[in-house]
Design an enzyme around this catalytic site. Structure first.
Site, PDB file in Angstrom:
ATOM      1  N   GLY A   1       8.502  43.306  -2.694  1.00  0.00           N
ATOM      2  CA  GLY A   1       9.370  44.141  -3.016  1.00  0.00           C
ATOM      3  C   GLY A   1       8.700  45.555  -3.483  1.00  0.00           C
ATOM      4  N   GLY A   2       9.426  46.178  -4.551  1.00  0.00           N
ATOM      5  CA  GLY A   2       8.779  47.679  -4.699  1.00  0.00           C
ATOM      6  C   GLY A   2       7.405  47.392  -5.509  1.00  0.00           C
TER       7      GLY A   2
ATOM      8  N   GLY B   1     -16.881  62.940  21.558  1.00  0.00           N
ATOM      9  CA  GLY B   1     -16.420  63.271  20.421  1.00  0.00           C
ATOM     10  C   GLY B   1     -16.769  62.462  19.089  1.00  0.00           C
ATOM     11  N   ALA B   2     -16.963  61.278  19.526  1.00  0.00           N
ATOM     12  CA  ALA B   2     -17.274  60.192  18.240  1.00  0.00           C
ATOM     13  C   ALA B   2     -18.505  60.734  17.602  1.00  0.00           C
ATOM     14  CB  ALA B   2     -17.389  58.974  18.799  1.00  0.00           C
TER      15      ALA B   2
END
Length: 546
Positions: A201-202, A436-437
């Protein structure tokens, strides 16, 4: 379970004395110092019992240590100082008024690891299943505030059934108070979470916001909604281990950084990680004396990259040959294995290493690899740990799934992280650095401090075959033997451009070095950059693409 009828025995006895003092004539009896000391000792003993012998035995039967046993393993012997041992919850509904347990399900305090101050909390599953109450949350918040105030690491040992339902919104508010402090402490002091049981849960969001999360195989799990809820909502049949066990989170989701086979191994991993981190963002990482000579050169590196650029090699071998004592503490080894991250030392200095792994997806950057490396780069930059990047990247992984999954956005995270980092940044291009790498992987253009290349490095927009097919498309089509012409042009392109010397001529590479020279060059560079000063423009915070 050790339970008290409304109040613990010591409190009931005390109430009786107070009542008698207010309703009798004559001299008021005065407790002796011995009686007061006896009362304190009784309370201390009771606080050590947690949920009682039966529940402690059940914890052991599940293969789990108690909250206090875990702290004994984690901290230096005799160094733990407990805070808030006598805190109890303040709830009165659902029978809780008659069930007060000293400490209320979490042990908090401070101690030392290798002589260094740390603050800790250890959730106690033997008390109300480790569920979090308002008072329990306040105990955790107190040590978090102290950690930030004095600038010391915070370590949380998680073993809890979640929010204490009987306390309703007060329990939920306690989680939010912890989350806020996780955020405020982020980048200020190191935060390490160890999940040693349920975390659902939280409760899962606190470990997720810390710097490192470690899990224990087969006894720990994390998920937002459990198997029963999943079955109800999605009709999927799944158990806790597959849904949120250590293997799942270290190989599929990337939520956890390391998994250990037992609790002792998990706690040892905390100590190993902490050995590479400073006390806080204003300090430097620990430096240790190294018997590994700074000038050592490993000639095996000169032959480690295959002559055929299509063949892989193991980047672990490269890293091991360069770092002190071949000791590389790899982080998230089971997730996004096409990129390697972890800690090592060079000349005794702690460094963070980011490296492509040519043996997995040819080292291409994909969504997971970008996220993995970006987070690690930012962690190192937070805590003044120099970055050493080994580059062998053919580019970003192509494909519909990658594009639709947002490879542009996720790749930008890694670019952003490297651009933003102001720690010393050393880069070694071992082979391919395409497109771009090349820019993204700590290139000179994004403030790389020292950029080296091996003679085997290929720095270009793309591979030779792809470039030739674009540049000489018409010539190849018009040739009598297109295949032979293409092969000739590819060979010529490789000779002319598939090397590091054009980049070196422009100053994009500071030096082309023999692979065997890498260790001494890197150590010398760290010496030079030890007093590096660099700041980014003043701002509230940047807007990293998330």
């Amino acid at each position: 379970m050790v339970a008290f009828a409304r109040h613990p025995p010591w409190m009931r006895d005390y109430d009786a004395v107070v009542f008698a003092q207010g309703h009798q004539e004559g001299p008021i009896p005065v407790s002796t110092n011995d009686e007061r000391l006896d009362r304190l000792e009784q309370m201390r003993v009771e606080s050590l019992l947690g949920g009682g012998a039966v529940r402690i035995e059940r914890q052991h039967s599940w293969g789990k240590l108690t909250a206090r046993e875990r702290l004994d393993l984690l901290l230096d012997p005799g160094s733990f100082v407990e805070l808030d041992a006598f805190v109890t919850h303040r709830a009165t509904e659902f029978g809780l008024a008659d069930n007060l347990i000293l400490g209320d399900g979490v042990v908090t305090g401070h101690g030392t690891i290798d002589g260094r101050l740390v603050f800790v909390f250890s959730q106690d599953f033997t008390v109300f299943g480790g569920s979090l109450s308002e008072a329990y949350a306040e105990k955790i918040c107190k040590v978090m505030d102290l950690a930030m105030r004095v600038g010391a690491p915070l370590i949380g040992l998680n073993d809890s059934g979640g929010a204490r339902i009987q306390e309703g919104v007060a329990s939920l508010g306690g989680y939010a108070d912890i989350f806020l402090r996780n955020v405020l402490a982020s980048g200020v002091v190191p935060q390490i979470s160890v999940v040693m049981g349920p975390c659902a849960g939280g409760a899962v969001y606190s470990p997720a916001m810390t710097d490192f999360t470690i899990m224990v195989e087969h006894t720990s799990y994390m998920f937002v909604t459990g198997p029963n809820v999943v079955k109800t909502v999605t009709h999927e049949e799944v158990d806790s281990e597959f849904l949120g066990g250590a293997h799942t989170h270290t190989t599929k989701s990337g939520v956890a950084h390391l998994a250990a086979s037992d609790e002792a191994g998990a706690l040892d991993a905390v100590r190993r990680i902490l050995a590479h981190l400073p006390q806080n963002n204003l300090g430097d990482p620990p430096t240790v004396a190294s018997a590994d000579p700074a000038g050592r050169m490993d000639v095996a590196l000169d032959r480690i990259v295959p002559d055929d650029p299509r063949l892989p090699y193991d980047m672990h071998d490269v890293i091991g040959a360069i770092v002190d004592d071949r000791d590389f503490l790899e982080i998230q080894p089971g997730w996004a294995a096409n990129i390697l991250i972890g800690f090592a030392r060079l000349g005794g200095r702690s460094v963070g290493i980011v490296a492509q792994q040519p043996a997995v997806l040819a080292g291409a950057l994909d969504i997971d690899a970008s996220n993995k490396a970006a987070r690690f780069v930012r962690t190192c930059d937070c805590f003044n740990i120099p970055l050493v990047t080994f580059v062998d990247v053919p580019g970003f992984l192509p494909g519909v799934a990658q594009e639709h999954g947002g490879i542009i956005k996720h790749g930008a995270k890694l670019l952003y992280a490297y651009c933003e980092a102001t720690v010393p940044k050393l880069t070694v291009i071992t082979r391919k650095a395409y497109g771009g790498a090349y820019d993204v992987m700590s290139s000179k253009h994004i403030r790389g401090d020292m950029n080296f290349a091996w003679p085997t490095a290929e720095i270009a927009v793309m591979g030779a075959a792809g470039a030739v097919n674009i540049i000489f498309k018409d010539a190849i089509s018009a040739a009598d033997d297109p295949a032979a012409e293409q092969a000739r042009l590819v060979a010529a392109y490789e000779t002319e451009f598939a090397n590091p010397y054009i980049a070196a001529a422009r100053g994009y590479v500071d030096e082309v070095i023999k692979p065997s020279e890498t260790r001494p060059r890197l150590i010398r560079s760290l010496d030079i950059l030890a007093d590096k000063q660099q700041t980014n423009p003043r701002k509230k915070h940047g807007n990293i693409p998330l």
